[in-house]
Each structure stands twice: as C-alpha cells, then as structure tokens.
Enzyme design. Structure first.
Site, PDB file in Angstrom:
ATOM      1  N   LYS A 236       0.969  -1.235  -0.107  1.00  0.00           N
ATOM      2  CA  LYS A 236      -0.002  -0.046   0.067  1.00  0.00           C
ATOM      3  C   LYS A 236       0.958   1.432  -0.075  1.00  0.00           C
ATOM      4  O   LYS A 236       1.719   1.438   0.868  1.00  0.00           O
ATOM      5  CB  LYS A 236      -0.940  -0.102   1.134  1.00  0.00           C
ATOM      6  CG  LYS A 236      -2.335   0.549   1.044  1.00  0.00           C
ATOM      7  CD  LYS A 236      -3.096   0.433   2.285  1.00  0.00           C
ATOM      8  CE  LYS A 236      -4.395   0.828   2.331  1.00  0.00           C
ATOM      9  NZ  LYS A 236      -5.087   0.882   3.802  1.00  0.00           N
TER      10      LYS A 236
HETATM   11  O1  G3P Z   1      -8.957   1.778   4.741  1.00  0.00           O
HETATM   12  C1  G3P Z   1      -8.828   3.287   5.148  1.00  0.00           C
HETATM   13  C2  G3P Z   1      -9.792   3.533   6.561  1.00  0.00           C
HETATM   14  O2  G3P Z   1      -8.826   2.711   7.590  1.00  0.00           O
HETATM   15  C3  G3P Z   1      -9.625   4.906   6.842  1.00  0.00           C
HETATM   16  O3  G3P Z   1     -10.982   4.971   7.398  1.00  0.00           O
HETATM   17  O4  G3P Z   1     -12.811   5.774   9.106  1.00  0.00           O
HETATM   18  O5  G3P Z   1     -10.542   6.411   9.445  1.00  0.00           O
HETATM   19  O6  G3P Z   1     -11.643   7.248   7.509  1.00  0.00           O
HETATM   20  P1  G3P Z   1     -11.501   6.155   8.409  1.00  0.00           P
END
Ligand code: G3P
Length: 218
Positions: free
Chosen positions: A83
């Site tokens: 990634k």
């Molecule tokens: O895969 C990306 C994810 O972990 C981010 O999620 O909720 O922190 O925007 P969030």
C-alpha cells in the site's frame, strides 16, 4: 463485489474469516498502531488466516525508500499487497512495483484525477476514502461513480476500485449499485450487513409455530 476487512485485529479477522465472506484485508499505519502488534509478525499471522490480498502500507515518503520497505514486506507472504500513498513518489513506486509483478494498493485517494494517475501507474487497487469526504460535506459516493465511469471509458485500465473509509451499510449498498470492485469494511459494518429486524421477527415466528407442532427434524 469483494469484501476486504479493514482492521489489524487478528482475532476479528479470524472470527470473520470463518464466515467465508472475507476476500482480503487492508491495514494502515494507524490500524497497526492500534493493534499494538509487531508489524511483520502480524502480517504473517493475517496472511495465514486470509489467502486473499493483504494490504501492508509503506511509511516512507520517497519512492526509493518505499521500494526498500516493500522489499522487506513482500517476502512475508505471496498475498502481501503493498500500500502506497497517492503522491508523486507513491506513483513512481507503484509503477516500479507493478512492473515487478507486485500488487499495489494506492491509498488516500480523494479525487478522480488521482485515481486516473494510480491506474496509469499500474495499481492493482485504488482506495478512495468515501467516509472522509462525507466528513467534509462532499458525497464520497459521487467520487466512486466518477472513477467507475472514467475507468470504464478506458478498458486498458485494469485497476480495481477498492472503496475505503467505509462507515455504514449504505456505503456498501451504494458502492455495489455503482459497480465498485471491492469494499474494505470495518468488522462492525460487515456484521451489520446481515441484520434486519424483519428477519429476526420472522424467524422467531417460524420457530414459535414450529415448536407448537411438537416435531423434530433430527
Ligand atoms: O482503509 C482506510 C480506512 O482505514 C480509513 O477509515 O474511518 O479512518 O476514514 P477512516
């Protein structure tokens, strides 16, 4: 649509892998930090549980060091997917890794132009963060629809749309209607997909009526 699990919690991954609904796993430095586990050890454990792509994010900002970090991560397991952030250095690393046959998930995507660059760089996956766009009043699903239309205009682009920053079942519903290839779900969101009050109510009524028959299927 493929479902990846967005967590570094190995017990959650084990539990949900048993549902046969887990096609891969995504992690990021914040999720790894939250797990408290050793990064490489945890990745090896995850790759033993889930045979699909397991995203492991580099932490360098320059392409050369990203490639060095990737060289330390790819030997862990054949299903490791590197990634990288959607920066020019990340795009350079994507092209180099893709040319070597490695899976690359380009993350932190917030525009269709960024997604177009990632596809041109040979990314296996692009991760648009829908929840974080919603957080600032922009409809994240509009970005998914735009990327879908753009990618479909150019069959030579094989990058798969991996909807990330998923916060609700509605995100999954809308992403599937648009035709996203993958969604990476927090464990709680995956678990919520099967829930419906009428299902619970109907099952209770079926079993109540069945018990009145006094029969047993065994
Ligand atoms: O895969 C990306 C994810 O972990 C981010 O999620 O909720 O922190 O925007 P969030």
């Amino acid at each position: 649509m493929q479902f990846f699990i967005d967590t570094a919690d190995i017990e959650e991954i084990r539990d949900l892998a048993a549902t046969a609904m887990v096609d891969g796993v995504t992690t990021n430095p914040s999720l790894i930090a939250k797990s408290g586990a050793d990064f490489k050890t945890l990745l090896a454990q995850i790759c033993e549980v889930v045979s699909g792509p397991v995203s492991a994010e580099v932490t360098a900002l320059d392409a050369e060091t990203m490639l060095a970090e990737a060289a330390a991560l790819t030997p862990i397991a054949a299903n490791i997917c590197i990634k990288v952030p959607l920066t020019w250095e990340g795009l350079k690393a994507t092209r180099a890794l893709s040319d070597k046959g490695h899976m690359v998930n380009v993350t932190l995507c917030f525009s269709a132009n960024q997604a177009l660059l990632a596809a041109k760089a040979g990314a296996r996956y692009i991760s648009p963060f829908v929840g974080r766009l919603d957080d600032i009043g922009i409809n994240g699903m509009d970005l998914i629809a735009d990327i879908r239309r753009i990618y479909d205009n150019y069959p030579a682009l094989t990058t798969e749309i991996l909807v990330a920053s998923v916060r609700s079942p509605e995100h999954i519903h809308d992403a599937a209607l648009i035709g996203a290839d993958v969604a990476t779900l927090p464990p709680a969101v995956l678990r919520s997909l099967a829930a419906h009050p009428l299902t619970d109510k109907g099952l209770a009524a079926f079993l109540s009526d069945w018990q009145k028959t006094g029969q047993s299927i065994k």
